[in-house]
Design an enzyme around this catalytic site. Sequence first.
Site, mmCIF file in Angstrom:
data_model
loop_
_atom_site.group_PDB
_atom_site.id
_atom_site.type_symbol
_atom_site.label_atom_id
_atom_site.label_comp_id
_atom_site.label_asym_id
_atom_site.label_seq_id
_atom_site.Cartn_x
_atom_site.Cartn_y
_atom_site.Cartn_z
ATOM 1 N N LEU A 1 -74.395 17.439 47.151
ATOM 2 C CA LEU A 1 -73.289 17.357 48.097
ATOM 3 C C LEU A 1 -73.408 18.572 48.998
ATOM 4 O O LEU A 1 -73.728 19.668 48.530
ATOM 5 C CB LEU A 1 -71.931 17.391 47.375
ATOM 6 C CG LEU A 1 -71.600 16.225 46.434
ATOM 7 C CD1 LEU A 1 -70.233 16.437 45.804
ATOM 8 C CD2 LEU A 1 -71.636 14.893 47.172
ATOM 9 N N ASP A 2 -73.136 18.407 50.287
ATOM 10 C CA ASP A 2 -73.274 19.562 51.165
ATOM 11 C C ASP A 2 -72.151 20.559 50.918
ATOM 12 O O ASP A 2 -71.204 20.301 50.169
ATOM 13 C CB ASP A 2 -73.379 19.147 52.633
ATOM 14 C CG ASP A 2 -72.086 18.572 53.202
ATOM 15 O OD1 ASP A 2 -71.003 19.048 52.834
ATOM 16 O OD2 ASP A 2 -72.158 17.646 54.032
ATOM 17 N N ARG A 3 -72.245 21.680 51.558
ATOM 18 C CA ARG A 3 -71.327 22.798 51.338
ATOM 19 C C ARG A 3 -69.857 22.409 51.512
ATOM 20 O O ARG A 3 -68.980 22.916 50.808
ATOM 21 C CB ARG A 3 -71.709 23.922 52.308
ATOM 22 C CG ARG A 3 -70.795 25.107 52.332
ATOM 23 C CD ARG A 3 -71.299 26.089 53.380
ATOM 24 N NE ARG A 3 -70.341 27.143 53.630
ATOM 25 C CZ ARG A 3 -70.485 28.062 54.585
ATOM 26 N NH1 ARG A 3 -71.565 28.037 55.357
ATOM 27 N NH2 ARG A 3 -69.580 29.001 54.766
ATOM 28 N N THR B 1 -68.556 19.187 51.389
ATOM 29 C CA THR B 1 -68.134 17.990 50.666
ATOM 30 C C THR B 1 -67.684 18.368 49.265
ATOM 31 O O THR B 1 -68.316 19.188 48.600
ATOM 32 C CB THR B 1 -69.284 16.966 50.605
ATOM 33 O OG1 THR B 1 -69.681 16.641 51.941
ATOM 34 C CG2 THR B 1 -68.840 15.703 49.892
#
Length: 234
Positions: free
Chosen positions: A101-103, A105
């Site tokens: 998951l990106d930073r 999310t």
Amino acid sequence: MRLDKFLTETKTASRKEASSLARQGKITVNGCVVKDASRHIIPETDSVCVSDRPVIYKKHEYIMLNKPEGYVSATDDRNMPTVLELLPEKIRTGLFPCGRLDRYTVGMMILTDDGDLAHRLLSPKRHAEKEYLFKCERPLSDSDIIKLESGVYIEGGYLTKPCKVRKQSEQSAVITLTEGKYHQIKQMLGGVGNRVSYLERISFAGIPLDPALSRGEWRYLTDDEIDILKKAGS
């Protein structure tokens, strides 16, 4: 397996600590005190206790984490805190995020040391279903949803696979994907002229995020959840 290695793999003690505990007579195997931590045991059948507490052997660990914003899905990063830093230091060894998951999310993450299962879950042939709740900047029209479900072109001219979108409100929906391209949902919303303002993964491989977990909290998967995970990767 050597007793000291067993205690290390179960995250009970380091090898040095295991030797010390054995010399102090604090380790028993099948009810008998063992003072040599190099002794070999059978993890699946032998009963090991440390300071009268049973040590349960599991070949692999499976952890559910409710990821907060601001953490990166990595085992190490020079500039940003990683999701592993949300766990006690003594249980981090060998664990890694199953997927990313990106930073910005938040939500459901699986951390494990089972590389084979993680590879199967993330492979294009068996990509596990993932559900995300998103909020967007402008209302979603019926035609937007049809386009998203049919597939839209994102970076590199890639056409996303068909997916499911369940509208929750004028500016929010749950989307179910079976693939995981870089910033896929954000790119997909961009493909229909919209922009994501909030993104949360709410389930992975059929396992929902535990509502009892606050952001940053974690727990071990139950046996039933582990079975679901393994079936999804079979």
